[in-house]
Design a protein around this motif. Structure first.
Motif, PDB file in Angstrom:
ATOM      1  N   TYR A  72       0.794  -1.106  -0.023  1.00 58.78           N
ATOM      2  CA  TYR A  72      -0.032  -0.043  -0.004  1.00 58.78           C
ATOM      3  C   TYR A  72       0.976   1.115  -0.032  1.00 58.78           C
ATOM      4  O   TYR A  72       2.078   1.303   0.390  1.00 58.78           O
ATOM      5  N   TYR A  73       0.282   2.472  -0.401  1.00 54.43           N
ATOM      6  CA  TYR A  73       0.769   3.528  -0.265  1.00 54.43           C
ATOM      7  C   TYR A  73       0.362   4.209   0.949  1.00 54.43           C
ATOM      8  O   TYR A  73      -0.460   3.924   1.646  1.00 54.43           O
ATOM      9  N   ALA A  74       1.404   5.122   1.930  1.00 57.85           N
ATOM     10  CA  ALA A  74       1.183   6.058   2.874  1.00 57.85           C
ATOM     11  C   ALA A  74       1.916   7.172   2.652  1.00 57.85           C
ATOM     12  O   ALA A  74       3.002   7.190   2.035  1.00 57.85           O
ATOM     13  N   ARG A  75       1.500   8.255   3.351  1.00 59.19           N
ATOM     14  CA  ARG A  75       2.051   9.450   2.914  1.00 59.19           C
ATOM     15  C   ARG A  75       3.662   9.555   3.736  1.00 59.19           C
ATOM     16  O   ARG A  75       3.888   8.732   4.751  1.00 59.19           O
ATOM     17  N   GLU A  76       4.457  10.237   3.182  1.00 54.85           N
ATOM     18  CA  GLU A  76       5.757  10.381   3.930  1.00 54.85           C
ATOM     19  C   GLU A  76       5.682  11.130   5.099  1.00 54.85           C
ATOM     20  O   GLU A  76       5.039  11.958   5.344  1.00 54.85           O
ATOM     21  N   LEU A  77       6.585  10.908   6.046  1.00 54.67           N
ATOM     22  CA  LEU A  77       6.592  11.599   7.397  1.00 54.67           C
ATOM     23  C   LEU A  77       7.580  12.605   7.512  1.00 54.67           C
ATOM     24  O   LEU A  77       8.731  12.657   6.779  1.00 54.67           O
ATOM     25  N   ASP A  78       7.103  13.773   8.042  1.00 54.94           N
ATOM     26  CA  ASP A  78       8.285  14.766   7.713  1.00 54.94           C
ATOM     27  C   ASP A  78       9.383  14.646   8.778  1.00 54.94           C
ATOM     28  O   ASP A  78      10.371  14.613   8.207  1.00 54.94           O
ATOM     29  N   ASN A  79       9.235  13.643   9.902  1.00 53.94           N
ATOM     30  CA  ASN A  79      10.310  13.126  10.658  1.00 53.94           C
ATOM     31  C   ASN A  79       9.798  11.692  10.987  1.00 53.94           C
ATOM     32  O   ASN A  79       8.824  11.570  11.582  1.00 53.94           O
ATOM     33  N   PRO A  80      10.774  10.635  10.382  1.00 51.03           N
ATOM     34  CA  PRO A  80      10.112   9.265  10.386  1.00 51.03           C
ATOM     35  C   PRO A  80      10.661   8.847  11.837  1.00 51.03           C
ATOM     36  O   PRO A  80      10.353   7.569  12.150  1.00 51.03           O
ATOM     37  N   GLN A  81      11.431   9.597  12.665  1.00 47.93           N
ATOM     38  CA  GLN A  81      11.653   9.153  14.350  1.00 47.93           C
ATOM     39  C   GLN A  81      10.359   9.176  15.144  1.00 47.93           C
ATOM     40  O   GLN A  81       9.791  10.285  15.124  1.00 47.93           O
TER      41      GLN A  81
END
Length: 472
Positions: A170-179
Protein backbone atom coordinates in the motif's frame (compact mmCIF):
# COMPACT_ATOMS: atom_id res chain seq x y z
CA UNK A 1 16.41 6.68 3.30
CA UNK A 2 19.89 7.36 4.52
CA UNK A 3 21.05 10.92 4.27
CA UNK A 4 22.33 11.79 7.73
CA UNK A 5 24.29 9.55 10.06
CA UNK A 6 21.79 9.67 12.90
CA UNK A 7 19.73 7.17 14.87
CA UNK A 8 21.34 3.78 15.42
CA UNK A 9 24.43 4.70 13.42
CA UNK A 10 25.47 7.14 16.11
CA UNK A 11 29.10 8.07 15.71
CA UNK A 12 29.85 5.14 13.44
CA UNK A 13 31.52 6.21 10.20
CA UNK A 14 29.39 4.59 7.51
CA UNK A 15 30.68 3.80 4.04
CA UNK A 16 28.92 5.16 0.98
CA UNK A 17 26.77 2.06 0.82
CA UNK A 18 25.52 2.52 4.39
CA UNK A 19 22.64 0.15 3.82
CA UNK A 20 21.41 -0.21 7.37
CA UNK A 21 21.89 3.14 9.08
CA UNK A 22 18.98 5.23 10.31
CA UNK A 23 18.30 8.86 9.65
CA UNK A 24 15.91 11.49 10.84
CA UNK A 25 15.92 13.68 7.75
CA UNK A 26 12.95 13.77 5.41
CA UNK A 27 12.76 11.06 2.74
CA UNK A 28 13.81 11.95 -0.78
CA UNK A 29 10.90 11.96 -3.21
CA UNK A 30 11.91 11.80 -6.88
CA UNK A 31 9.90 14.03 -9.16
CA UNK A 32 8.42 11.67 -11.74
CA UNK A 33 5.26 10.42 -13.36
CA UNK A 34 4.23 7.08 -11.93
CA UNK A 35 2.97 4.10 -13.91
CA UNK A 36 0.38 3.04 -11.34
CA UNK A 37 -3.15 2.53 -12.73
CA UNK A 38 -5.76 5.20 -12.00
CA UNK A 39 -7.48 3.22 -9.26
CA UNK A 40 -4.23 2.59 -7.39
CA UNK A 41 -4.32 6.11 -5.98
CA UNK A 42 -1.68 8.83 -6.15
CA UNK A 43 1.98 8.08 -5.46
CA UNK A 44 3.39 8.99 -2.05
CA UNK A 45 3.75 12.65 -1.27
CA UNK A 46 6.41 14.88 -2.74
CA UNK A 47 8.94 15.65 -0.04
CA UNK A 48 9.68 19.35 -0.07
CA UNK A 49 13.22 20.58 -0.05
CA UNK A 50 15.26 17.38 -0.30
CA UNK A 51 15.17 16.40 -3.97
CA UNK A 52 17.43 18.12 -6.52
CA UNK A 53 14.34 18.74 -8.65
CA UNK A 54 11.88 19.19 -5.81
CA UNK A 55 8.42 20.16 -6.96
CA UNK A 56 7.13 21.01 -3.51
CA UNK A 57 5.10 19.11 -0.94
CA UNK A 58 1.54 18.03 -1.59
CA UNK A 59 -1.00 18.78 1.12
CA UNK A 60 -3.00 15.68 0.27
CA UNK A 61 -2.41 12.44 2.14
CA UNK A 62 -1.85 9.81 -0.52
CA UNK A 63 -2.29 7.06 2.04
CA UNK A 64 -5.90 7.84 2.89
CA UNK A 65 -7.50 8.01 -0.52
CA UNK A 66 -10.30 5.49 -0.92
CA UNK A 67 -10.02 3.75 -4.28
CA UNK A 68 -13.29 3.06 -6.04
CA UNK A 69 -14.87 -0.19 -4.86
CA UNK A 70 -14.90 -2.65 -7.72
CA UNK A 71 -17.55 -4.69 -5.95
CA UNK A 72 -17.84 -7.59 -3.56
CA UNK A 73 -19.74 -10.13 -5.61
CA UNK A 74 -18.13 -13.55 -5.91
CA UNK A 75 -18.61 -15.75 -8.97
CA UNK A 76 -21.12 -18.53 -8.32
CA UNK A 77 -18.60 -21.39 -8.52
CA UNK A 78 -15.93 -19.82 -6.31
CA UNK A 79 -15.04 -20.80 -2.81
CA UNK A 80 -16.86 -24.11 -2.51
CA UNK A 81 -14.19 -26.70 -3.29
CA UNK A 82 -11.21 -27.99 -1.32
CA UNK A 83 -8.47 -25.57 -0.42
CA UNK A 84 -6.06 -25.55 -3.35
CA UNK A 85 -3.65 -23.41 -1.41
CA UNK A 86 -2.52 -25.90 1.21
CA UNK A 87 -0.28 -28.28 -0.74
CA UNK A 88 2.15 -27.90 -3.58
CA UNK A 89 0.84 -29.72 -6.66
CA UNK A 90 3.27 -32.18 -8.22
CA UNK A 91 2.65 -30.52 -11.57
CA UNK A 92 1.11 -27.18 -12.36
CA UNK A 93 -2.54 -27.35 -13.45
CA UNK A 94 -2.72 -24.51 -15.94
CA UNK A 95 -3.18 -24.69 -19.74
CA UNK A 96 -0.06 -25.74 -21.62
CA UNK A 97 -0.58 -23.68 -24.78
CA UNK A 98 2.25 -21.37 -25.74
CA UNK A 99 0.08 -18.32 -25.02
CA UNK A 100 -3.19 -18.12 -23.08
CA UNK A 101 -5.22 -14.97 -22.51
CA UNK A 102 -6.36 -15.38 -18.89
CA UNK A 103 -8.53 -12.29 -19.10
CA UNK A 104 -10.63 -13.95 -21.79
CA UNK A 105 -10.48 -17.57 -20.66
CA UNK A 106 -10.75 -17.13 -16.89
CA UNK A 107 -12.36 -13.71 -16.53
CA UNK A 108 -9.57 -12.15 -14.48
CA UNK A 109 -10.31 -8.68 -15.86
CA UNK A 110 -7.63 -6.01 -16.05
CA UNK A 111 -5.94 -6.01 -12.64
CA UNK A 112 -3.25 -3.57 -11.63
CA UNK A 113 -0.96 -6.33 -10.30
CA UNK A 114 -0.72 -10.13 -10.37
CA UNK A 115 1.18 -12.80 -8.43
CA UNK A 116 1.55 -16.58 -8.13
CA UNK A 117 2.06 -18.54 -4.91
CA UNK A 118 3.77 -21.89 -4.31
CA UNK A 119 0.56 -23.80 -5.09
CA UNK A 120 0.11 -22.08 -8.48
CA UNK A 121 -2.79 -19.96 -7.22
CA UNK A 122 -2.92 -16.79 -9.33
CA UNK A 123 -3.49 -13.70 -7.18
CA UNK A 124 -5.00 -10.48 -8.54
CA UNK A 125 -5.11 -6.92 -7.23
CA UNK A 126 -7.64 -4.35 -8.44
CA UNK A 127 -7.98 -1.28 -6.24
CA UNK A 128 -9.53 -2.38 -2.96
CA UNK A 129 -10.28 -5.89 -4.30
CA UNK A 130 -8.07 -8.94 -3.93
CA UNK A 131 -8.81 -11.94 -6.12
CA UNK A 132 -7.43 -15.43 -6.53
CA UNK A 133 -7.79 -17.85 -9.42
CA UNK A 134 -7.39 -21.34 -8.00
CA UNK A 135 -6.31 -24.41 -9.93
CA UNK A 136 -9.39 -26.02 -11.40
CA UNK A 137 -11.53 -22.87 -11.16
CA UNK A 138 -13.03 -21.15 -14.19
CA UNK A 139 -12.94 -17.66 -12.69
CA UNK A 140 -11.43 -15.94 -9.66
CA UNK A 141 -12.99 -15.39 -6.26
CA UNK A 142 -12.78 -11.82 -4.94
CA UNK A 143 -12.75 -10.09 -1.56
CA UNK A 144 -12.98 -6.36 -0.87
CA UNK A 145 -11.80 -3.92 1.80
CA UNK A 146 -9.47 -6.33 3.57
CA UNK A 147 -6.73 -5.05 5.84
CA UNK A 148 -5.25 -1.69 4.90
CA UNK A 149 -7.72 -1.28 2.04
CA UNK A 150 -10.49 -1.32 4.63
CA UNK A 151 -8.73 1.56 6.38
CA UNK A 152 -8.71 3.64 3.18
CA UNK A 153 -5.12 3.10 2.01
CA UNK A 154 -4.51 2.72 -1.73
CA UNK A 155 -3.10 -0.61 -2.88
CA UNK A 156 0.00 -0.84 -5.06
CA UNK A 157 1.25 -4.38 -5.75
CA UNK A 158 0.58 -8.01 -4.87
CA UNK A 159 3.23 -10.70 -4.48
CA UNK A 160 2.91 -14.47 -4.12
CA UNK A 161 4.16 -16.36 -1.09
CA UNK A 162 3.83 -19.86 0.27
CA UNK A 163 0.92 -22.06 -0.79
CA UNK A 164 -2.29 -20.12 -0.27
CA UNK A 165 -0.63 -16.87 0.84
CA UNK A 166 0.01 -13.52 -0.84
CA UNK A 167 1.27 -10.10 0.21
CA UNK A 168 -0.43 -6.80 -0.66
CA UNK A 169 1.42 -3.49 -0.56
CA UNK A 170 0.00 0.00 0.00
CA UNK A 171 0.82 3.69 -0.30
CA UNK A 172 1.15 5.89 2.78
CA UNK A 173 2.22 9.50 3.09
CA UNK A 174 5.80 10.36 3.93
CA UNK A 175 6.50 11.56 7.46
CA UNK A 176 8.22 14.90 7.92
CA UNK A 177 10.27 13.21 10.61
CA UNK A 178 10.30 9.38 10.48
CA UNK A 179 11.60 9.05 14.06
CA UNK A 180 8.87 8.01 16.50
CA UNK A 181 9.07 8.67 20.23
CA UNK A 182 6.64 5.89 21.18
CA UNK A 183 5.93 2.47 19.76
CA UNK A 184 2.25 3.25 20.37
CA UNK A 185 2.29 5.95 17.69
CA UNK A 186 -0.53 5.12 15.25
CA UNK A 187 1.50 6.23 12.22
CA UNK A 188 3.42 2.94 12.49
CA UNK A 189 0.35 1.17 11.12
CA UNK A 190 -0.06 3.24 7.96
CA UNK A 191 0.58 1.73 4.52
CA UNK A 192 3.14 -1.08 4.52
CA UNK A 193 2.19 -4.68 3.77
CA UNK A 194 -0.67 -7.11 4.47
CA UNK A 195 -0.55 -10.90 4.31
CA UNK A 196 -3.71 -12.47 2.94
CA UNK A 197 -4.57 -16.16 2.63
CA UNK A 198 -7.00 -18.70 1.26
CA UNK A 199 -9.23 -20.44 3.78
CA UNK A 200 -10.12 -24.16 3.51
CA UNK A 201 -13.46 -22.97 2.16
CA UNK A 202 -11.72 -21.16 -0.67
CA UNK A 203 -12.35 -17.58 0.44
CA UNK A 204 -9.77 -14.79 0.74
CA UNK A 205 -9.19 -13.35 4.20
CA UNK A 206 -6.67 -11.09 5.92
CA UNK A 207 -3.99 -13.12 7.69
CA UNK A 208 -2.29 -10.19 9.39
CA UNK A 209 -0.66 -6.82 8.82
CA UNK A 210 3.08 -7.51 8.62
CA UNK A 211 4.58 -6.41 11.96
CA UNK A 212 7.14 -9.00 13.06
CA UNK A 213 10.59 -7.45 12.80
CA UNK A 214 13.14 -10.26 12.96
CA UNK A 215 16.66 -9.70 14.25
CA UNK A 216 19.39 -12.27 14.77
CA UNK A 217 20.61 -10.24 17.74
CA UNK A 218 20.49 -6.67 18.93
CA UNK A 219 23.80 -5.65 17.32
CA UNK A 220 23.84 -3.03 20.12
CA UNK A 221 22.79 -3.51 23.73
CA UNK A 222 21.38 0.01 24.09
CA UNK A 223 18.22 -0.32 22.01
CA UNK A 224 15.16 -2.53 22.00
CA UNK A 225 14.77 -3.81 18.47
CA UNK A 226 11.32 -5.35 18.77
CA UNK A 227 8.94 -3.32 20.92
CA UNK A 228 6.03 -5.28 22.44
CA UNK A 229 3.40 -3.76 20.23
CA UNK A 230 1.85 -3.88 16.78
CA UNK A 231 4.09 -1.42 14.93
CA UNK A 232 3.92 -2.44 11.27
CA UNK A 233 7.12 -2.28 9.22
CA UNK A 234 9.80 -0.17 10.87
CA UNK A 235 13.59 -0.17 10.76
CA UNK A 236 14.78 -3.50 12.14
CA UNK A 237 17.92 -1.93 13.57
CA UNK A 238 15.94 0.69 15.48
CA UNK A 239 12.15 0.50 15.93
CA UNK A 240 11.90 4.27 16.34
CA UNK A 241 12.35 4.89 12.61
CA UNK A 242 9.23 4.43 10.49
CA UNK A 243 10.70 4.88 7.03
CA UNK A 244 9.50 2.08 4.72
CA UNK A 245 5.88 3.17 4.40
CA UNK A 246 4.97 2.65 0.74
CA UNK A 247 5.48 -0.64 -1.09
CA UNK A 248 6.29 0.04 -4.75
CA UNK A 249 7.54 -3.31 -6.08
CA UNK A 250 8.06 -6.91 -5.03
CA UNK A 251 9.69 -10.13 -6.19
CA UNK A 252 9.36 -13.70 -4.98
CA UNK A 253 12.37 -16.02 -4.86
CA UNK A 254 11.33 -18.85 -7.18
CA UNK A 255 14.08 -21.39 -6.48
CA UNK A 256 17.24 -22.10 -4.54
CA UNK A 257 18.06 -21.85 -0.87
CA UNK A 258 15.65 -18.98 -0.17
CA UNK A 259 12.73 -20.19 -2.32
CA UNK A 260 9.46 -18.64 -1.19
CA UNK A 261 10.99 -15.54 0.37
CA UNK A 262 9.86 -12.14 -0.86
CA UNK A 263 11.72 -8.86 -1.31
CA UNK A 264 9.67 -5.67 -1.45
CA UNK A 265 10.93 -2.35 -2.80
CA UNK A 266 9.68 0.67 -0.89
CA UNK A 267 9.94 4.43 -0.78
CA UNK A 268 13.06 3.82 1.29
CA UNK A 269 14.84 0.59 0.36
CA UNK A 270 14.28 -3.17 0.20
CA UNK A 271 12.61 -5.19 2.95
CA UNK A 272 13.07 -8.95 3.14
CA UNK A 273 10.05 -11.13 4.03
CA UNK A 274 10.06 -14.73 5.24
CA UNK A 275 6.58 -15.96 6.10
CA UNK A 276 5.20 -13.36 8.50
CA UNK A 277 8.63 -12.10 9.62
CA UNK A 278 10.55 -9.26 8.01
CA UNK A 279 13.88 -7.47 8.14
CA UNK A 280 14.11 -3.86 7.01
CA UNK A 281 16.11 -2.60 5.16
CA UNK A 282 18.93 -2.36 2.56
CA UNK A 283 19.41 0.20 -0.21
CA UNK A 284 21.97 1.85 -2.49
CA UNK A 285 22.71 5.51 -1.67
CA UNK A 286 24.90 8.41 -2.72
CA UNK A 287 26.32 11.46 -0.98
CA UNK A 288 25.53 15.12 -1.58
CA UNK A 289 26.80 17.91 0.64
CA UNK A 290 27.40 15.54 3.53
CA UNK A 291 24.01 13.88 3.27
CA UNK A 292 22.95 10.63 1.65
CA UNK A 293 20.38 10.22 -1.11
CA UNK A 294 18.30 7.21 -2.06
CA UNK A 295 15.43 7.11 -4.53
CA UNK A 296 12.29 5.01 -4.63
CA UNK A 297 12.88 1.33 -5.36
CA UNK A 298 10.79 0.21 -8.34
CA UNK A 299 13.29 -2.39 -9.59
CA UNK A 300 14.02 -5.50 -7.52
CA UNK A 301 15.19 -8.73 -9.14
CA UNK A 302 16.78 -12.08 -8.32
CA UNK A 303 19.97 -12.99 -10.20
CA UNK A 304 20.78 -16.42 -11.58
CA UNK A 305 22.78 -17.28 -8.45
CA UNK A 306 20.26 -15.86 -5.96
CA UNK A 307 21.79 -12.42 -5.55
CA UNK A 308 19.32 -9.60 -4.90
CA UNK A 309 19.34 -6.92 -7.61
CA UNK A 310 18.26 -3.48 -6.40
CA UNK A 311 17.82 -0.33 -8.50
CA UNK A 312 16.16 2.90 -7.48
CA UNK A 313 15.83 6.29 -9.15
CA UNK A 314 19.53 7.11 -9.01
CA UNK A 315 21.66 4.12 -8.08
CA UNK A 316 21.78 0.32 -7.98
CA UNK A 317 23.47 -2.46 -6.04
CA UNK A 318 23.84 -6.25 -5.95
CA UNK A 319 23.73 -8.07 -2.61
CA UNK A 320 24.43 -11.75 -1.87
CA UNK A 321 21.95 -12.38 0.96
CA UNK A 322 22.96 -14.21 4.11
CA UNK A 323 20.75 -17.19 4.97
CA UNK A 324 19.96 -15.58 8.32
CA UNK A 325 16.96 -13.28 7.85
CA UNK A 326 18.02 -11.28 10.88
CA UNK A 327 21.23 -10.20 9.18
CA UNK A 328 19.67 -8.78 5.99
CA UNK A 329 20.09 -5.20 7.18
CA UNK A 330 23.59 -5.78 8.62
CA UNK A 331 26.39 -3.97 6.79
CA UNK A 332 29.39 -4.83 8.97
CA UNK A 333 31.34 -6.93 8.55
CA UNK A 334 30.81 -7.00 4.82
CA UNK A 335 31.13 -10.77 4.75
CA UNK A 336 27.63 -11.05 6.27
CA UNK A 337 25.94 -9.89 3.07
CA UNK A 338 28.73 -9.52 0.49
CA UNK A 339 28.07 -7.00 -2.25
CA UNK A 340 29.07 -7.62 -5.85
CA UNK A 341 28.16 -4.00 -6.53
CA UNK A 342 27.89 -1.36 -3.85
CA UNK A 343 26.12 1.95 -4.52
CA UNK A 344 26.74 2.60 -8.22
CA UNK A 345 25.35 4.47 -11.20
CA UNK A 346 25.90 4.55 -14.96
CA UNK A 347 27.58 7.80 -16.05
CA UNK A 348 26.70 6.98 -19.68
CA UNK A 349 23.01 7.54 -18.77
CA UNK A 350 23.12 10.69 -16.64
CA UNK A 351 25.25 12.55 -14.12
CA UNK A 352 24.60 11.15 -10.65
CA UNK A 353 22.25 13.93 -9.39
CA UNK A 354 19.85 13.33 -12.29
CA UNK A 355 17.22 10.60 -12.09
CA UNK A 356 17.77 7.45 -14.15
CA UNK A 357 14.36 6.07 -13.07
CA UNK A 358 15.20 2.36 -13.15
CA UNK A 359 12.20 0.07 -13.54
CA UNK A 360 13.84 -3.33 -14.12
CA UNK A 361 17.07 -5.08 -13.10
CA UNK A 362 17.78 -8.64 -14.33
CA UNK A 363 20.61 -11.05 -15.07
CA UNK A 364 20.32 -13.37 -18.07
CA UNK A 365 21.57 -16.97 -18.22
CA UNK A 366 24.86 -15.88 -19.80
CA UNK A 367 25.64 -13.79 -16.71
CA UNK A 368 25.01 -10.37 -18.23
CA UNK A 369 23.17 -7.67 -16.28
CA UNK A 370 20.47 -5.42 -17.73
CA UNK A 371 18.78 -2.30 -16.40
CA UNK A 372 15.57 -0.81 -17.80
CA UNK A 373 14.65 2.84 -17.38
CA UNK A 374 11.23 4.41 -17.75
CA UNK A 375 12.89 7.24 -19.70
CA UNK A 376 16.27 6.11 -21.06
CA UNK A 377 15.77 2.64 -22.50
CA UNK A 378 17.62 -0.65 -21.97
CA UNK A 379 21.21 -0.79 -20.74
CA UNK A 380 23.70 -3.61 -20.33
CA UNK A 381 25.71 -3.12 -17.15
CA UNK A 382 29.29 -4.37 -16.81
CA UNK A 383 30.86 -4.48 -13.34
CA UNK A 384 34.15 -2.55 -13.30
CA UNK A 385 34.72 -2.86 -9.56
CA UNK A 386 32.26 -3.62 -6.77
CA UNK A 387 33.41 -0.62 -4.76
CA UNK A 388 33.23 1.84 -7.66
CA UNK A 389 30.63 4.62 -7.44
CA UNK A 390 30.02 3.92 -11.14
CA UNK A 391 29.92 0.94 -13.47
CA UNK A 392 29.98 0.63 -17.26
CA UNK A 393 26.74 1.08 -19.19
CA UNK A 394 26.03 0.25 -22.84
CA UNK A 395 22.70 1.24 -24.37
CA UNK A 396 20.97 -1.45 -26.43
CA UNK A 397 19.50 -0.31 -29.72
CA UNK A 398 16.50 -1.61 -31.62
CA UNK A 399 13.55 -1.02 -29.28
CA UNK A 400 10.78 1.26 -30.57
CA UNK A 401 10.71 3.32 -27.37
CA UNK A 402 12.96 4.34 -24.50
CA UNK A 403 10.03 4.12 -22.07
CA UNK A 404 10.37 0.75 -20.34
CA UNK A 405 8.38 -0.70 -17.46
CA UNK A 406 9.79 -4.12 -16.53
CA UNK A 407 12.21 -6.96 -17.33
CA UNK A 408 12.17 -10.76 -16.98
CA UNK A 409 15.05 -13.17 -17.65
CA UNK A 410 14.02 -16.72 -18.62
CA UNK A 411 15.76 -20.09 -18.61
CA UNK A 412 16.15 -20.24 -22.39
CA UNK A 413 18.50 -17.25 -22.20
CA UNK A 414 15.94 -14.66 -23.25
CA UNK A 415 15.27 -11.25 -21.74
CA UNK A 416 11.65 -10.08 -21.98
CA UNK A 417 11.21 -6.32 -22.03
CA UNK A 418 8.03 -4.51 -21.07
CA UNK A 419 7.43 -1.14 -22.72
CA UNK A 420 5.10 1.80 -22.14
CA UNK A 421 3.09 1.94 -25.34
CA UNK A 422 4.88 -0.55 -27.61
CA UNK A 423 3.93 -3.90 -26.09
CA UNK A 424 6.17 -6.79 -25.04
CA UNK A 425 9.56 -7.40 -26.65
CA UNK A 426 11.98 -10.31 -26.44
CA UNK A 427 15.75 -10.37 -26.75
CA UNK A 428 16.67 -14.01 -27.34
CA UNK A 429 19.87 -15.77 -26.27
CA UNK A 430 21.57 -14.58 -29.47
CA UNK A 431 20.66 -10.96 -28.58
CA UNK A 432 18.10 -10.63 -31.38
CA UNK A 433 15.16 -8.34 -30.63
CA UNK A 434 11.57 -8.99 -31.72
CA UNK A 435 8.05 -7.97 -30.74
CA UNK A 436 6.00 -10.66 -28.98
CA UNK A 437 2.92 -10.70 -31.17
CA UNK A 438 0.59 -12.95 -29.15
CA UNK A 439 0.32 -10.62 -26.14
CA UNK A 440 -2.47 -8.04 -26.41
CA UNK A 441 -2.02 -4.57 -25.02
CA UNK A 442 0.34 -1.66 -25.55
CA UNK A 443 1.71 -1.02 -22.08
CA UNK A 444 3.22 -3.82 -20.00
CA UNK A 445 2.52 -3.32 -16.31
CA UNK A 446 4.29 -6.34 -14.87
CA UNK A 447 6.34 -9.43 -15.78
CA UNK A 448 6.63 -12.51 -13.52
CA UNK A 449 8.66 -15.56 -14.47
CA UNK A 450 7.88 -18.84 -12.69
CA UNK A 451 10.29 -21.64 -13.66
CA UNK A 452 8.39 -24.09 -11.42
CA UNK A 453 5.70 -24.59 -14.05
CA UNK A 454 6.00 -27.40 -16.57
CA UNK A 455 6.81 -25.82 -18.94
CA UNK A 456 7.90 -22.56 -17.31
CA UNK A 457 5.39 -19.70 -17.17
CA UNK A 458 5.81 -16.00 -17.94
CA UNK A 459 2.94 -13.91 -16.59
CA UNK A 460 2.51 -10.77 -18.70
CA UNK A 461 0.17 -8.11 -17.32
CA UNK A 462 -0.71 -5.33 -19.76
CA UNK A 463 -3.31 -2.62 -20.11
CA UNK A 464 -5.42 -5.25 -21.92
CA UNK A 465 -5.25 -7.85 -19.14
CA UNK A 466 -3.25 -10.97 -18.27
CA UNK A 467 -1.55 -13.32 -20.74
CA UNK A 468 0.59 -16.31 -19.77
CA UNK A 469 3.40 -17.48 -22.07
CA UNK A 470 4.91 -20.93 -21.63
CA UNK A 471 8.10 -22.75 -22.51
CA UNK A 472 10.80 -20.07 -22.32
Amino acid sequence: MIRKLLGACGAVVCVAVAWACNDSAEPVRPEQEELAPPDAGPPPEEDAGTSPTDAGESSEDAGTQEPPDAGTQEPPDAGTGPDAGTEQPAQDPWPKEAAVNYTQRFGVGQPQSVAVDDAFNVWLLAGNRIGVLRPGATQPVWASHLGQAGRGFSSTVICGGSAGRAYVGYYARELDNPQRSSYQDSTFLEGDLDAVKLTPEGTVVLEEHITRSFRHDKHDGSLSWNPPNNTGIHNSNDWRYDEDRSVLSCVKVMRGRDKGEVYVGTNHGVTRIRGLDYNSHRHPVWWENGSQRAGYTYAVGIAQDGDVLIANDWTFGIVTPNEDLGLWDAMTPKTLNPMKVESSYLPEVNPLPEFDNWRGFQQTKDGRYYLASKDYGLWEMSILSKGNPWQKGTRLQGLPTQGLTSLAATDDGSLFIGTAGSGLWRMDANKNLSRVANVPGKTVKQLIYDPNGTPAMLYVLTDAGLTVLRGH
